[in-house]
Design a protein around this motif. Structure first.
Motif, PDB file in Angstrom:
ATOM      1  N   GLU A 138      -9.793 -19.469   8.056  1.00 24.17           N
ATOM      2  CA  GLU A 138     -10.302 -19.346   9.426  1.00 24.17           C
ATOM      3  C   GLU A 138      -9.900 -18.028  10.082  1.00 24.17           C
ATOM      4  N   PRO A 139      -8.607 -17.624  10.015  1.00 25.46           N
ATOM      5  CA  PRO A 139      -8.244 -16.325  10.624  1.00 25.46           C
ATOM      6  C   PRO A 139      -8.984 -15.152   9.974  1.00 25.46           C
ATOM      7  N   GLY A 140      -9.165 -15.225   8.653  1.00 32.55           N
ATOM      8  CA  GLY A 140      -9.865 -14.154   7.951  1.00 32.55           C
ATOM      9  C   GLY A 140     -11.311 -14.034   8.402  1.00 32.55           C
ATOM     10  N   ARG A 141     -12.002 -15.164   8.538  1.00 33.80           N
ATOM     11  CA  ARG A 141     -13.406 -15.134   8.972  1.00 33.80           C
ATOM     12  C   ARG A 141     -13.540 -14.561  10.381  1.00 33.80           C
ATOM     13  N   LYS A 142     -12.659 -14.962  11.259  1.00 36.67           N
ATOM     14  CA  LYS A 142     -12.725 -14.468  12.640  1.00 36.67           C
ATOM     15  C   LYS A 142     -12.559 -12.956  12.698  1.00 36.67           C
ATOM     16  N   MET A 143     -11.601 -12.435  11.922  1.00 34.59           N
ATOM     17  CA  MET A 143     -11.344 -10.999  11.967  1.00 34.59           C
ATOM     18  C   MET A 143     -12.468 -10.217  11.297  1.00 34.59           C
ATOM     19  N   VAL A 144     -12.932 -10.678  10.137  1.00 36.89           N
ATOM     20  CA  VAL A 144     -14.002  -9.963   9.431  1.00 36.89           C
ATOM     21  C   VAL A 144     -15.283  -9.965  10.264  1.00 36.89           C
ATOM     22  N   ALA A 145     -15.601 -11.090  10.899  1.00 37.91           N
ATOM     23  CA  ALA A 145     -16.820 -11.192  11.703  1.00 37.91           C
ATOM     24  C   ALA A 145     -16.787 -10.241  12.885  1.00 37.91           C
ATOM     25  N   ASP A 146     -15.602  -9.840  13.307  1.00 33.39           N
ATOM     26  CA  ASP A 146     -15.459  -8.963  14.463  1.00 33.39           C
ATOM     27  C   ASP A 146     -15.531  -7.485  14.083  1.00 33.39           C
ATOM     28  N   LEU A 147     -15.624  -7.202  12.787  1.00 30.52           N
ATOM     29  CA  LEU A 147     -15.614  -5.813  12.318  1.00 30.52           C
ATOM     30  C   LEU A 147     -16.992  -5.444  11.784  1.00 30.52           C
ATOM     31  N   CYS A 149      -4.879  -9.463   7.684  1.00 27.21           N
ATOM     32  CA  CYS A 149      -6.089  -9.372   8.498  1.00 27.21           C
ATOM     33  C   CYS A 149      -6.033  -8.247   9.527  1.00 27.21           C
ATOM     34  N   LYS A 150      -5.190  -7.269   9.300  1.00 25.86           N
ATOM     35  CA  LYS A 150      -5.175  -6.106  10.188  1.00 25.86           C
ATOM     36  C   LYS A 150      -6.480  -5.338  10.063  1.00 25.86           C
ATOM     37  N   ARG A 151      -6.977  -4.866  11.179  1.00 27.00           N
ATOM     38  CA  ARG A 151      -8.310  -4.254  11.223  1.00 27.00           C
ATOM     39  C   ARG A 151      -8.448  -3.070  10.269  1.00 27.00           C
ATOM     40  N   ASP A 152      -7.501  -2.150  10.325  1.00 23.19           N
ATOM     41  CA  ASP A 152      -7.604  -0.945   9.492  1.00 23.19           C
ATOM     42  C   ASP A 152      -7.560  -1.285   8.010  1.00 23.19           C
ATOM     43  N   PHE A 153      -6.748  -2.271   7.658  1.00 24.64           N
ATOM     44  CA  PHE A 153      -6.645  -2.648   6.251  1.00 24.64           C
ATOM     45  C   PHE A 153      -7.947  -3.276   5.758  1.00 24.64           C
ATOM     46  N   LEU A 154      -8.548  -4.126   6.573  1.00 33.57           N
ATOM     47  CA  LEU A 154      -9.809  -4.757   6.179  1.00 33.57           C
ATOM     48  C   LEU A 154     -10.915  -3.714   6.003  1.00 33.57           C
ATOM     49  N   LYS A 155     -10.907  -2.692   6.845  1.00 28.15           N
ATOM     50  CA  LYS A 155     -11.897  -1.616   6.701  1.00 28.15           C
ATOM     51  C   LYS A 155     -11.696  -0.871   5.385  1.00 28.15           C
ATOM     52  N   ASN A 156     -10.431  -0.665   4.995  1.00 28.05           N
ATOM     53  CA  ASN A 156     -10.133   0.026   3.737  1.00 28.05           C
ATOM     54  C   ASN A 156     -10.594  -0.776   2.517  1.00 28.05           C
ATOM     55  N   LEU A 157     -10.511  -2.102   2.615  1.00 28.10           N
ATOM     56  CA  LEU A 157     -10.821  -2.952   1.461  1.00 28.10           C
ATOM     57  C   LEU A 157     -12.231  -2.716   0.941  1.00 28.10           C
ATOM     58  N   CYS A 158     -13.174  -2.504   1.846  1.00 26.62           N
ATOM     59  CA  CYS A 158     -14.561  -2.318   1.426  1.00 26.62           C
ATOM     60  C   CYS A 158     -14.744  -1.062   0.583  1.00 26.62           C
ATOM     61  N   GLN A 159     -13.845  -0.107   0.731  1.00 29.31           N
ATOM     62  CA  GLN A 159     -13.986   1.160   0.019  1.00 29.31           C
ATOM     63  C   GLN A 159     -13.266   1.161  -1.322  1.00 29.31           C
ATOM     64  N   ILE A 160     -12.495   0.110  -1.604  1.00 29.21           N
ATOM     65  CA  ILE A 160     -11.710   0.090  -2.840  1.00 29.21           C
ATOM     66  C   ILE A 160     -12.525  -0.559  -3.947  1.00 29.21           C
ATOM     67  N   GLU A 214      -2.584 -18.686   1.923  1.00 27.37           N
ATOM     68  CA  GLU A 214      -2.654 -18.479   3.369  1.00 27.37           C
ATOM     69  C   GLU A 214      -1.297 -18.093   3.948  1.00 27.37           C
ATOM     70  N   ARG A 215      -0.626 -17.196   3.249  1.00 27.13           N
ATOM     71  CA  ARG A 215       0.654 -16.647   3.710  1.00 27.13           C
ATOM     72  C   ARG A 215       0.450 -15.233   4.251  1.00 27.13           C
ATOM     73  N   HIS A 216       1.127 -14.929   5.338  1.00 30.15           N
ATOM     74  CA  HIS A 216       1.114 -13.590   5.942  1.00 30.15           C
ATOM     75  C   HIS A 216      -0.299 -13.096   6.229  1.00 30.15           C
ATOM     76  N   LEU A 217      -1.164 -14.016   6.697  1.00 31.77           N
ATOM     77  CA  LEU A 217      -2.534 -13.620   7.033  1.00 31.77           C
ATOM     78  C   LEU A 217      -2.560 -12.675   8.222  1.00 31.77           C
ATOM     79  N   ASN A 218      -1.532 -12.760   9.091  1.00 35.68           N
ATOM     80  CA  ASN A 218      -1.470 -11.837  10.224  1.00 35.68           C
ATOM     81  C   ASN A 218      -1.358 -10.389   9.762  1.00 35.68           C
ATOM     82  N   LEU A 219      -0.723 -10.176   8.609  1.00 37.58           N
ATOM     83  CA  LEU A 219      -0.626  -8.831   8.044  1.00 37.58           C
ATOM     84  C   LEU A 219      -1.903  -8.465   7.304  1.00 37.58           C
TER      85      LEU A 219
END
Length: 576
Positions: free
Chosen positions: A285-294, A251-262, A244-249
């Protein structure tokens, strides 16, 4: 000593004399004397300027690859030696471009990564020897993409050990940002900096093919290396996500969108493709909140959950984590239940000791069903509400009625189902596709849960109707249900082929390819030939999902202009 022709790959030189000092030391019969000589050699090697250093280094690389757990070299200074060689390659351009020295940073970083891969004690020695700063310089692209590849591999292995993770983490967010960048754009960079060039750096070509093969083999290997590097960078990021280090980085929206394509060929257990990192982030918790919003990410997870990809279970686990969290539950239910309703009868995942995955899904989806049904909690989507009602009817009401049913009533129902199925088949053969689908639906409605074989065939037949009616979404739903009802390890081959066609209609090439490949495997297992239509589909989707084929890049002239403005744009050592 015979002079080595320039641009020869250092490993393929059987006609050239070996460097006396190193290889003779390796053959020294006295173990104490041998250790003393090699220790001294490691101290001198970073300052040497003879041509044979590269061949000696390639020999060390071979040893590290084949015997990574052997403590001999890690204990007598190989890490410090490799770190100094990398530093020299980065800081002394003139030396790097002399003879075959351009190979040295690559081999040095690869040796470090091989030795720290399995043994935590080796990783500690490596960190104490100062390997992290030079590896970080390679990660920044100070030389080229091939050195980036082995640098991210080595740093990922260092970060995976408990005792050395903190040493990597001390670098701060810089290593995370670099790894995120590599996982997102490395394939495109390799395409621009190697694949689309008419004149390629000779040393990179030799590293890829071991001095053998032509352009086609180089291209295939470059694609493989690009995928590997993506996965290794995700493995490194996964180490930070678990802590749980650097989750702010992360959990960036664009990066999470890219992950699904890799997705890739190299399956690292901790992070097989982007879904592995998403799974780890969904545990926070931060990861779930961001993913649920995308919505895009959620839909990608739903597609993967209804596929033959070996990461299917991981996608389902991501969605389960989101559904079980009260903060994200209803937002995710709105989108995912329409797909997850098809999976409630799924058998076990990869671990047979676990309860059936379908039952786990059912329990999570119906957790507050009565509150939703009676209006205490609302779902905005009526389709989502109807999907929950369907799950309740199948998994609760029908099972309750089945327990109360007599043997005579069961036989009567089976007979009626068989009659309706034959009627549907007759209408299908006569070209009355819609009426055939209605007959199959009528038969499914009177089936009880215990009638798995009958339901499997009915779902698969109705899916064929939906294909002909150009309704691929309904075909995917029915074939998925049929596959969930098939035996574990023995999927229904016709349903696989039909779902492959449906995915093809929707433009989902990867999912279509995975289903078609599994269909072909089923045919081979039964000692049947692979049909021509399946072979054509595999060829079509393999081309469509080619890693480099999906990359949009600049023209050759634009790429050349870009490279000329970079630090290594004019690099020609090794020949082109």
């Amino acid at each position: 000593m015979a002079e080595r022709p320039k641009n020869d790959h250092p490993i393929r030189s059987p006609d050239i004399a070996l460097p006396f000092c190193f290889f003779c030391m390796m053959n020294e019969p006295d173990p104490v004397l041998r250790t003393l000589k090699i220790t001294e050699y490691f101290k001198e090697m970073p300052t040497r300027d003879d041509r044979e250093s590269v061949l000696a280094l390639s020999g060390l690389w071979s040893i590290a690859m084949t015997r990574p757990n052997n403590p001999e070299f890690p204990e007598i200074g190989i890490f410090e030696c490799m770190a100094k060689l990398i530093c020299r390659g980065i800081s002394d351009r003139e030396w790097l471009l002399r003879d075959q020295n351009v190979y040295i940073p690559y081999y040095a970083a690869h040796i470090i990564g091989s030795y720290v891969m399995n043994r935590a004690e080796f990783a500690e020695i490596a960190v104490e020897s100062g390997v992290i700063p030079p590896l970080m310089e390679l990660l920044k692209g100070k030389i080229s993409w091939v050195e980036q590849r082995v640098a991210v591999r080595a740093l990922g292995h260092l970060a995976s050990h408990e005792k050395t993770f903190e040493s990597v983490a001390e670098i701060g967010g810089g290593v995370v940002e670099l790894a995120m960048e590599i996982s997102s754009i490395f394939v495109e960079n390799v395409y621009r900096q190697f694949f689309c060039l008419k004149q390629r750096l000779k040393y990179q070509r030799n590293l890829l093919t071991r001095g053998l093969g032509g352009v086609e083999i180089e291209n295939r290997k470059a694609e493989e290396w690009a995928i590997q590097t993506q996965c290794w960078s995700l493995h490194l990021l996964n180490c930070f996500a678990r802590k749980e280090r650097h989750l702010n980085l992360l959990c960036k929206r664009d990066f999470l969108k890219n992950l699904c394509q890799i997705w890739g060929g190299l399956m690292i257990p901790e992070a097989p493709g982007g879904i592995g990192l998403l799974k780890t982030l969904c545990k926070t918790e931060p990861g779930r909140k961001m993913v649920a919003d995308l919505e895009q990410v959620l839909k990608s997870l739903c597609v993967l959950a209804r596929s033959s990809d070996e990461r299917q279970v991981m996608a389902i686990e991501c969605l389960l984590s989101l559904i079980k969290d009260p903060e994200t539950r209803h937002r995710v239910l709105e989108i995912s239940v329409l797909s997850l309703v098809d999976l409630v009868e799924l058998e076990n995942g990869s671990e047979l000791k676990k309860p059936k995955l379908g039952n786990t899904l059912t329990q999570a989806l119906l957790q507050d069903y009565h509150k939703i049904k009676y209006g205490n909690q609302k779902l905005h989507s009526e389709r989502a509400k109807r999907a929950l009602e369907e799950i309740w009817e199948l998994k609760v009401e029908k099972k309750r009625r089945e327990k109360l049913m007599s043997e005579k009533e069961m036989k009567k129902r089976k007979l009626l189902v068989g009659i309706l199925k034959k009627q549907g088949n007759h209408k299908f053969r006569n070209g009355e596709i819609e009426k055939a689908a209605m007959k199959y639906t009528e038969a499914l409605n009177i089936c009880i849960p215990k009638m798995r074989k009958q339901r499997l065939v009915l779902y698969s037949n109705r899916a064929q109707c939906f294909l002909l009616l150009r309704n691929p979404e309904s075909a995917i739903s029915d074939t998925t249900r049929a596959l969930c009802l098939s035996k574990q390890g023995s999927p229904h081959s016709r349903s696989l082929w039909r779902r492959s066609q449906a995915y093809d209609m929707m433009g989902l090439a990867k999912e279509s390819l995975m289903d078609c490949l599994l269909f072909a495997c089923c045919r081979i297992k039964l000692k049947h030939n692979i049909p021509c239509y399946a072979a054509r589909m595999i060829s079509k989707q393999a081309n469509a999902t080619s890693v480099f084929g999906c990359v949009k890049v600049r023209t050759f002239e634009e790429t050349k202009s870009l490279l000329e403005n970079r630090q290594w744009g004019n690099m020609t050592i090794g020949g082109c």
